[in-house]
Design an enzyme around this catalytic site. Sequence first.
Site, PDB file in Angstrom:
ATOM      1  N   GLU A 323       0.861  -0.963   0.026  1.00 52.67           N
ATOM      2  CA  GLU A 323       0.146   0.098  -0.035  1.00 52.67           C
ATOM      3  C   GLU A 323       1.101   0.866   0.258  1.00 52.67           C
ATOM      4  O   GLU A 323       1.645   1.479   0.856  1.00 52.67           O
ATOM      5  CB  GLU A 323      -0.723  -0.111   1.448  1.00 52.67           C
ATOM      6  CG  GLU A 323      -1.873  -1.264   1.476  1.00 52.67           C
ATOM      7  CD  GLU A 323      -2.694  -1.453   2.702  1.00 52.67           C
ATOM      8  OE1 GLU A 323      -3.661  -0.199   2.768  1.00 52.67           O
ATOM      9  OE2 GLU A 323      -2.320  -2.077   3.611  1.00 52.67           O
ATOM     10  N   LYS A 326       0.422   4.611   2.500  1.00 55.73           N
ATOM     11  CA  LYS A 326       0.680   4.485   3.770  1.00 55.73           C
ATOM     12  C   LYS A 326       1.462   5.475   4.784  1.00 55.73           C
ATOM     13  O   LYS A 326       2.921   4.817   4.297  1.00 55.73           O
ATOM     14  CB  LYS A 326       1.009   3.058   4.284  1.00 55.73           C
ATOM     15  CG  LYS A 326      -0.478   1.876   4.638  1.00 55.73           C
ATOM     16  CD  LYS A 326      -0.699   0.467   4.848  1.00 55.73           C
ATOM     17  CE  LYS A 326      -0.681   0.773   6.435  1.00 55.73           C
ATOM     18  NZ  LYS A 326      -0.195  -0.213   7.616  1.00 55.73           N
TER      19      LYS A 326
END
Length: 389
Positions: A323, A326
Amino acid sequence: MASLRSLNRFRALVLLFSLLSDLSVGVLSLGIGINYGQIANNLPSPSRVAVLLRSLNISRVKLYDADPNVLSAFSNSNVDFVIGLGNENLQAMTDPGQAQTWIQQHVQPYLSQTKITCITVGNEVLTGNDTQMKSHLLPAMQTVNNALNNLGLSREVYVTTAHSTGILGNSFPPSSGSFRQDLAEYIQPILSFHSQTNSPFLINAYPFFAYKGSPDQVSLEYVLFQPNPGIRDPVTNLNYDNMLYAQIDAVYSAMKALGHTDVQVKISETGWPSKGDPDEVGATAENAALYNGNLLQRIEQNEGTPANPSIPIDVYVFALFNEDLKPGPASERNYGLLYPDGSPVYRIGLQLLEQQQGYLPHIDYSSSGQQNTVYSSFSLLLIALAFLI
């Protein structure tokens, strides 16, 4: 070239469907789940992820919200969903009207076609610095549970919350595990809630953090489930050959110290980053492959911990994808099994055998190197996504 790649993707999916339909062993209904985080701007659509997870019979997915796009994409699937209420919603969820409205808007519309079995109210609240949020945690859990009761849904959906291992004041030896004294006033009634509702106590456990913090004192083999002499608990004389099991049993001991032996511990997050900042010792693809691959083998064997051998460990691996948005150190953006384009970040005991008719997975978990015909659901997932997305 594009048409050839599309053809290979199609062949891979067709072959996987054929392979899975021929499997007679139950390895694809493992007691394991996957955390599906979406703090990124480059992930595949939920509908694509749904097709792949359904084809591979991945049966448990944990979200951090109640994304309607994901829940709709998984309609008429066999996937059990854990959905989440964020920390920012805790105060609102102490109000019965708002809690019931949230369930009516985010849970009820999907239940007829998507299997939602759990709502996590908050994440790692007790190890934060917000005292007011800590005080709202249990009332929010109770109010959401009462709303489920009022709507006749409490038998389908249970309520819990996830904690970090930072709630422990002592974790070794496992038999002497205890919660932090300053958190006992919150944890004691939460345990009573779990006992009354028959819901599990969730822990986010990351042996990586212990190794990163003290690489000279913590054995890498011990945290990666690799062969090692283990560490013996001097009180029980039980031997622990990995840190995760020691952490789980420490939580059980801490609960017992507060008078509870009737609540099950489940691991809501665990994983290992494939990359990190220069000062993040151990954050490599090789170590991530070992951690998740060895953990998967333990789960396939239905192992329990030394102190609770009859209770198979229950785990949600973190995470499905890397991700990119983040915050925090580089490791936070590199826990995924897959890159956003679907290609595997690393292999978990996996080799690709390219044949004329397409690509077939071959899993080798044996120490002798002989072919093992048991196909891991996660290994197949890596293959499918690599060619489909």
